[in-house]
Design an enzyme around this catalytic site. Structure first.
Site, PDB file in Angstrom:
ATOM      1  N   TRP A 109      17.657  67.760  19.722  1.00 26.28           N
ATOM      2  CA  TRP A 109      17.621  68.811  20.804  1.00 26.28           C
ATOM      3  C   TRP A 109      19.113  69.401  20.667  1.00 26.28           C
ATOM      4  CZ3 TRP A 109      13.460  70.483  22.293  1.00 26.28           C
ATOM      5  CH2 TRP A 109      12.257  69.678  22.327  1.00 26.28           C
ATOM      6  N   ASP A 130      23.212  69.086  28.367  1.00 20.69           N
ATOM      7  CA  ASP A 130      21.645  69.221  28.500  1.00 20.69           C
ATOM      8  C   ASP A 130      21.264  67.780  28.957  1.00 20.69           C
ATOM      9  OD1 ASP A 130      19.120  68.955  28.042  1.00 20.69           O
ATOM     10  OD2 ASP A 130      18.881  69.702  26.110  1.00 20.69           O
ATOM     11  N   LYS A 146      10.763  65.010  32.899  1.00 21.58           N
ATOM     12  CA  LYS A 146      10.924  63.423  32.625  1.00 21.58           C
ATOM     13  C   LYS A 146      11.092  62.795  33.882  1.00 21.58           C
ATOM     14  CE  LYS A 146      12.348  65.737  28.782  1.00 21.58           C
ATOM     15  NZ  LYS A 146      11.382  65.453  27.573  1.00 21.58           N
TER      16      LYS A 146
END
Ligand code: PMP
Length: 359
Positions: A101, A171, A195
């Site tokens: 990511w 993030d 999530k």
């Protein structure tokens, strides 16, 4: 029948939230309509939106000089929004690369800004974070970006990177609300919802107000933090149903005792699973113990040919979503807030049985 769902996102939701949403589905609080049928400008929805924001602020102790935005485009949208809002094209921005990511954020960032990667964990096969103090952020960097928790590699920063006066951007998609965090140490915290926060379709962006208003003139309106802030995140039609469900999840986190109580539970869940892996000669996790994620636990079996049978037998036993990310294989258990310790116990019991049969 509900299974234990270890999927990395979209992920398991708290059952009481789903049940409440079901009971309110056709008639929200006597309004005669569902939330998804309401105007986003109606007092009912404006109230739902404001309550969710207030809960987010209170759960994370967000300081008053931060805006909390509810945006679309996912965390991927923020990979672009971060440079577009914080860096004019002549600036450079610092990034730390700790996995898939981070690498995606870097790739996207390069479209808009001179990206300098200060630390790259590719050589450790993304099994660690850079040592504290091992990189230096130039004072003229527009920001320092890092991925607080790598959802695929299962690597989490155990510290807030030091960047002097340069704003730190994180993030936090797969770790927000899983343990306490000091928002005041960051310039920007962003997190896709699917999530720990609720369903997909929403990305929460927490941004220090002095960082608003410096966007490039060509920033798309939907990614313009200052414009969104001015419009209470309703510059255009927001994903109303997702926003409402995030609000219910935040209420549930409050009822569980808040973020520090979640953190204690999550630590116990992670200890149980990593302990099982570490005690066995059959299972392994490659991540340096100090950087192990509490939320995403990748693990391997000695023979990759056993992976498919593992995942299939687990699914048969009511343990779903355990295949590793398609880019890395292996197995991965995502044990977000809504996964109870009973689910992790069921998983480690299954793992022990599987090892006895195949070890
Ligand atoms: N960052 C992290 C850490 C993620 O886990 C994900 C999604 N799995 C993303 C970014 C991308 O999020 P989205 O799909 O919401 O754009």
């Amino acid at each position: 029948m509900r299974v234990y769902n270890f999927s990395a996102g979209p992920a398991t939701m708290p059952l009481p939230v789903l049940e409440q949403a079901r009971s309110e589905m056709t008639d929200w609080h006597g309004s005669g309509m569902s939330v998804m049928e309401m105007s986003h400008r109606s007092p009912e929805f404006v109230g739902i939106a404001a309550a969710a924001e207030a809960r987010m602020r209170s759960l994370l102790s967000v300081p008053d000089d931060y805006a909390v935005l509810f945006l679309q485009g996912g965390a991927t949208g923020q990979f672009s929004a971060v440079p577009l809002n914080l860096a004019s094209p002549d600036r450079h921005a610092a990034y730390l690369n700790t996995g898939s990511w981070s690498a995606k954020a870097i790739e996207e960032g390069r479209k808009y800004v001179d990206v300098r990667v200060l630390a790259d964990e590719k050589d450790s096969r993304y099994a660690d974070v850079p040592t504290e103090g091992s990189f230096e952020v130039a004072p003229d960097a527009a920001y320092l970006h890092h991925t607080l928790n790598e959802t695929i590699g299962g690597v989490e920063f155990p510290y807030v990177p030091e960047a002097g006066t340069v704003p730190v951007v994180t993030d936090a998609s797969s770790t927000i609300l899983s343990r306490t965090m000091d928002v005041s140490r960051y310039g920007v915290v962003y997190a896709g919802a699917q999530k720990n926060l609720g369903p997909s379709g929403l990305c929460v962006v927490i941004v220090r107000r002095d960082l608003l208003g410096h966007a490039r003139p060509d920033v798309p309106a939907a990614l313009d933090w200052a414009a969104m802030d001015k419009a209470d995140s309703m510059l255009n039609t927001p994903p109303t149903l997702a926003w409402y469900l995030v609000g219910l999840v935040l209420e549930w986190v409050e009822e569980q005792g808040g973020v520090s109580a979640m953190g204690e539970r999550n630590r116990a869940k992670a200890d149980l699973l990593y302990g099982t892996i570490d005690r066995s000669d059959f299972y392994s996790n490659p991540v340096a113990p100090r950087a192990r994620s509490w939320m995403n636990v990748p693990f391997l079996v000695p023979d990759p040919a056993l992976e498919k049978p593992f995942v299939a037998a687990a699914a048969e036993a009511g343990l779903s979503g355990l295949a590793g990310h398609r880019s890395v294989g292996g197995m991965r258990a995502s044990i977000y807030n809504a996964m109870p310790i009973e689910g992790v116990q069921a998983l480690v019991d299954f793992m022990t049985d599987f090892e006895q049969q195949n070890g």
